[in-house]
Design an enzyme around this catalytic site. Structure first.
Site, PDB file in Angstrom:
ATOM      1  N   HIS A   1     -25.607 -63.723  74.919  1.00  0.00           N
ATOM      2  CA  HIS A   1     -24.607 -64.747  74.573  1.00  0.00           C
ATOM      3  C   HIS A   1     -23.191 -64.225  74.747  1.00  0.00           C
ATOM      4  O   HIS A   1     -22.865 -63.098  74.386  1.00  0.00           O
ATOM      5  CB  HIS A   1     -24.834 -65.324  73.178  1.00  0.00           C
ATOM      6  CG  HIS A   1     -24.608 -64.384  72.038  1.00  0.00           C
ATOM      7  ND1 HIS A   1     -23.385 -64.230  71.423  1.00  0.00           N
ATOM      8  CD2 HIS A   1     -25.458 -63.572  71.371  1.00  0.00           C
ATOM      9  CE1 HIS A   1     -23.497 -63.359  70.420  1.00  0.00           C
ATOM     10  NE2 HIS A   1     -24.749 -62.934  70.373  1.00  0.00           N
TER      11      HIS A   1
ATOM     12  N   ASP B   1     -21.590 -57.450  69.410  1.00  0.00           N
ATOM     13  CA  ASP B   1     -22.224 -58.774  69.321  1.00  0.00           C
ATOM     14  C   ASP B   1     -21.323 -59.829  69.969  1.00  0.00           C
ATOM     15  O   ASP B   1     -20.528 -60.445  69.294  1.00  0.00           O
ATOM     16  CB  ASP B   1     -22.477 -59.106  67.845  1.00  0.00           C
ATOM     17  CG  ASP B   1     -23.309 -60.362  67.660  1.00  0.00           C
ATOM     18  OD1 ASP B   1     -23.814 -60.897  68.645  1.00  0.00           O
ATOM     19  OD2 ASP B   1     -23.424 -60.803  66.491  1.00  0.00           O
TER      20      ASP B   1
ATOM     21  N   GLU C   1     -24.025 -69.339  70.911  1.00  0.00           N
ATOM     22  CA  GLU C   1     -25.223 -68.800  70.248  1.00  0.00           C
ATOM     23  C   GLU C   1     -25.006 -68.685  68.749  1.00  0.00           C
ATOM     24  O   GLU C   1     -25.887 -68.962  67.935  1.00  0.00           O
ATOM     25  CB  GLU C   1     -25.563 -67.417  70.836  1.00  0.00           C
ATOM     26  CG  GLU C   1     -26.856 -66.803  70.300  1.00  0.00           C
ATOM     27  CD  GLU C   1     -26.686 -65.893  69.087  1.00  0.00           C
ATOM     28  OE1 GLU C   1     -27.693 -65.423  68.551  1.00  0.00           O
ATOM     29  OE2 GLU C   1     -25.528 -65.659  68.661  1.00  0.00           O
ATOM     30  N   GLU C   2     -23.798 -68.237  68.383  1.00  0.00           N
ATOM     31  CA  GLU C   2     -23.517 -67.884  66.983  1.00  0.00           C
ATOM     32  C   GLU C   2     -23.547 -69.080  66.029  1.00  0.00           C
ATOM     33  O   GLU C   2     -23.503 -68.910  64.817  1.00  0.00           O
ATOM     34  CB  GLU C   2     -22.148 -67.189  66.882  1.00  0.00           C
ATOM     35  CG  GLU C   2     -22.051 -65.865  67.640  1.00  0.00           C
ATOM     36  CD  GLU C   2     -22.803 -64.721  66.960  1.00  0.00           C
ATOM     37  OE1 GLU C   2     -23.537 -64.967  65.988  1.00  0.00           O
ATOM     38  OE2 GLU C   2     -22.634 -63.576  67.426  1.00  0.00           O
TER      39      GLU C   2
ATOM     40  N   ASP D   1     -28.961 -58.910  73.377  1.00  0.00           N
ATOM     41  CA  ASP D   1     -28.024 -59.249  72.305  1.00  0.00           C
ATOM     42  C   ASP D   1     -27.879 -58.016  71.414  1.00  0.00           C
ATOM     43  O   ASP D   1     -28.791 -57.710  70.644  1.00  0.00           O
ATOM     44  CB  ASP D   1     -28.556 -60.448  71.506  1.00  0.00           C
ATOM     45  CG  ASP D   1     -27.533 -60.928  70.474  1.00  0.00           C
ATOM     46  OD1 ASP D   1     -26.456 -60.303  70.350  1.00  0.00           O
ATOM     47  OD2 ASP D   1     -27.818 -61.938  69.795  1.00  0.00           O
TER      48      ASP D   1
ATOM     49  N   HIS E   1     -19.737 -59.767  63.429  1.00  0.00           N
ATOM     50  CA  HIS E   1     -19.174 -60.984  62.817  1.00  0.00           C
ATOM     51  C   HIS E   1     -17.925 -60.653  61.992  1.00  0.00           C
ATOM     52  O   HIS E   1     -17.616 -61.368  61.033  1.00  0.00           O
ATOM     53  CB  HIS E   1     -20.217 -61.728  61.956  1.00  0.00           C
ATOM     54  CG  HIS E   1     -21.447 -62.122  62.724  1.00  0.00           C
ATOM     55  ND1 HIS E   1     -22.567 -62.653  62.133  1.00  0.00           N
ATOM     56  CD2 HIS E   1     -21.735 -62.064  64.053  1.00  0.00           C
ATOM     57  CE1 HIS E   1     -23.498 -62.892  63.055  1.00  0.00           C
ATOM     58  NE2 HIS E   1     -23.006 -62.535  64.229  1.00  0.00           N
TER      59      HIS E   1
HETATM   60  N1  BES Z   1     -26.687 -60.692  67.413  1.00  0.00           N
HETATM   61  C1  BES Z   1     -26.898 -61.477  66.265  1.00  0.00           C
HETATM   62  C2  BES Z   1     -28.159 -61.170  65.479  1.00  0.00           C
HETATM   63  C3  BES Z   1     -29.308 -60.462  66.087  1.00  0.00           C
HETATM   64  C4  BES Z   1     -29.965 -59.585  65.296  1.00  0.00           C
HETATM   65  C5  BES Z   1     -29.776 -60.705  67.367  1.00  0.00           C
HETATM   66  C6  BES Z   1     -31.037 -58.905  65.758  1.00  0.00           C
HETATM   67  C7  BES Z   1     -30.886 -60.025  67.848  1.00  0.00           C
HETATM   68  C8  BES Z   1     -31.519 -59.131  67.035  1.00  0.00           C
HETATM   69  C9  BES Z   1     -26.850 -62.935  66.608  1.00  0.00           C
HETATM   70  O1  BES Z   1     -25.750 -63.212  67.412  1.00  0.00           O
HETATM   71  C10 BES Z   1     -26.657 -63.692  65.318  1.00  0.00           C
HETATM   72  O2  BES Z   1     -25.723 -63.462  64.628  1.00  0.00           O
HETATM   73  N2  BES Z   1     -27.592 -64.591  65.022  1.00  0.00           N
HETATM   74  C11 BES Z   1     -27.530 -65.362  63.831  1.00  0.00           C
HETATM   75  C12 BES Z   1     -28.525 -66.473  63.868  1.00  0.00           C
HETATM   76  C13 BES Z   1     -28.199 -67.579  64.851  1.00  0.00           C
HETATM   77  C14 BES Z   1     -29.300 -68.577  64.919  1.00  0.00           C
HETATM   78  C15 BES Z   1     -26.888 -68.260  64.504  1.00  0.00           C
HETATM   79  C16 BES Z   1     -27.857 -64.486  62.631  1.00  0.00           C
HETATM   80  O3  BES Z   1     -28.580 -63.500  62.771  1.00  0.00           O
HETATM   81  O4  BES Z   1     -27.416 -64.819  61.542  1.00  0.00           O
HETATM   82 ZN    ZN Z   2     -25.352 -61.894  68.757  1.00  0.00          ZN
END
Ligand code: BES
Ligand code: ZN
Length: 399
Positions: free
Chosen positions: A208, A228, A262-263, A290, A367
């Site tokens: 992403h 990230d 994605e976020e 990612d 984040h």
């Molecule tokens: N890169 C992060 C999280 C992640 C953790 C990805 C482990 C792959 C392996 C991703 O961008 C993220 O923050 N995802 C969100 C969920 C999404 C559905 C909004 C999160 O983990 O809170």
């Molecule tokens: Zn991510």
């Protein structure tokens, strides 16, 4: 390893039950992949198998002798590293119905994928051409935008920069195009680079492109997102660069993606995967990158096992053992649909995500405004390992 064996064993047990039953019920119609069928034919020219129908990559055939099924099952496991490379049926109608259902579910890709590893020369020379410095430069550039939030102008600008960068890396190749995939509900586009292959089968390498920080005022918040996920997009870029510059001409069509949004719920990848499904695109494998640059676990690479495809994950393990034996790797779960691989999985396409650490040991600065390259040691050494793995994956899945 244990899990693999166990599941493989269960499938094998199921198959032998099928074979056993077939003596009583005469399950002498089989459905198998074209590749597997062809190698069966070339290895055993004495087999008496009649082809009933060929549909896309599937062969529906009638076996005259039951032991032939055992032969094909053996080949499926030994030569094609597939758990359950064929299915057997009593009647032709059942076999045809099965093919119809598989096609409707798209799961046929997972069933048919060829995980043979036999492209050593190509893979080793591609791996040798990867460079830490070019991955680092892309991380630096992407993390220099104030943020890459899906609703902000800098989130559009960063994807525009990436599109231009991918175009400049590939402009000498008329078989490579770089496009935006626009989304109607927000301004940030996804970016897709395509190396047109001989076939329409598709391999996707993606990550992403957006970033996020804070809870309110996100459009203006400082969100460098170096790990990230500038790291993942920079890793994707290195794979594209290496293949384009070496003159690699693929059999399958290879697509490189930087997903929008994605976020905020995997929005960009969800729309792309749904569109590909609707268009009937034959996506044979997806790798999601990612977070690839924070080296925080004993293992170099952790393969995420939930919302991903187990057979393809095992293939990644085999690729690591063969081509990157100096690296250690393990498995872990995310616990939820944590990234874009889940969008592809939801549409029935085989997806995997090799991750920077075990889940609990991941970069704690994501984040936030502190997700910077400096806070990952200032180099792209860790991400480089993922670029090498992704190259091995792409080339070995391609041919
Ligand atoms: N890169 C992060 C999280 C992640 C953790 C990805 C482990 C792959 C392996 C991703 O961008 C993220 O923050 N995802 C969100 C969920 C999404 C559905 C909004 C999160 O983990 O809170
Ligand atoms: Zn991510």
């Amino acid at each position: 390893m244990k899990i693999t064996r166990k599941i493989c064993f269960q499938l094998l047990a199921g198959l032998s039950l099928l074979t056993f039953n077939s003596y009583a019920f005469e399950h002498n119609y089989i459905v198998t992949g074209k590749d597997l069928f062809q190698s069966t034919q070339s290895l055993h020219s004495n087999l008496q198998i009649d082809i009933i129908k060929v549909e896309k990559d599937l062969v529906i055939a009638k076996t005259k002798i039951m032991s032939e099924q055992a032969e094909i099952s053996h080949l499926a496991h030994e030569e094609h590293q597939r758990c359950g490379g064929f299915f057997a049926f009593q009647t032709k109608e059942e076999a045809l119905q099965f093919v119809k259902e598989q096609k409707e579910n798209s799961n046929i890709n997972a069933f048919l994928a060829d995980y043979t590893i036999n492209q050593e020369d190509l893979v080793r020379s591609a791996i040798a051409n990867t460079k830490e410095s070019s991955i680092r430069a892309v991380i630096e550039k992407l993390s220099s935008f104030n943020n890459r939030y899906y609703k902000s102008q800098t989130g559009v600008d960063s994807q525009q920069w990436l599109k231009d960068h991918w175009t400049s890396l590939t402009s000498h190749r008329s078989d490579i195009s770089v496009d935006f995939f626009s989304h109607s509900s927000y301004p940030q586009p996804s970016v897709i680079a395509t190396i047109k292959g001989k076939s329409d089968d598709v391999i996707v390498i993606g990550g992403h492109g957006d970033s996020i920080a804070g809870w309110w005022g996100r459009t203006n918040a400082h969100a460098p997102g170096a790990d990230d996920n500038a790291s993942g997009v920079a890793t994707v870029t290195e794979v594209l660069k290496t293949l384009a510059q070496s003159g690699y001409q693929p059999e399958k069509t290879i697509m490189f993606m930087s997903y929008a949004a994605e976020e905020v719920g995997l929005l960009g990848s969800k729309e792309i995967a749904q569109t590909f499904k609707r268009q009937g695109k034959n996506v044979v494998g997806v790798m999601q990158l990612d977070m690839t640059n924070f080296n925080g676990s004993n293992d170099d690479i952790t393969i995420i096992t939930d919302y991903t495809n187990e057979a393809q994950n095992n293939f990644l393990g085999s690729l690591l053992d063969k081509y990157l034996p100096e690296l250690s790797w393990g498995r872990d779960t995310c616990g939820y649909a944590c990234s874009d691989h889940a969008s592809w999985t939801a549409q029935g396409f085989p997806a995997s995500t090799p991750f920077e650490t075990r889940k609990r040991e991941m970069n704690g600065r994501i984040h936030s405004s502190r997700d910077t390259l400096d806070n990952m040691g200032g180099t792209a050494d860790h991400a480089l390992k993922f670029a090498k793995l992704a190259l091995a994956f792409t080339i070995e899945l391609d041919r």
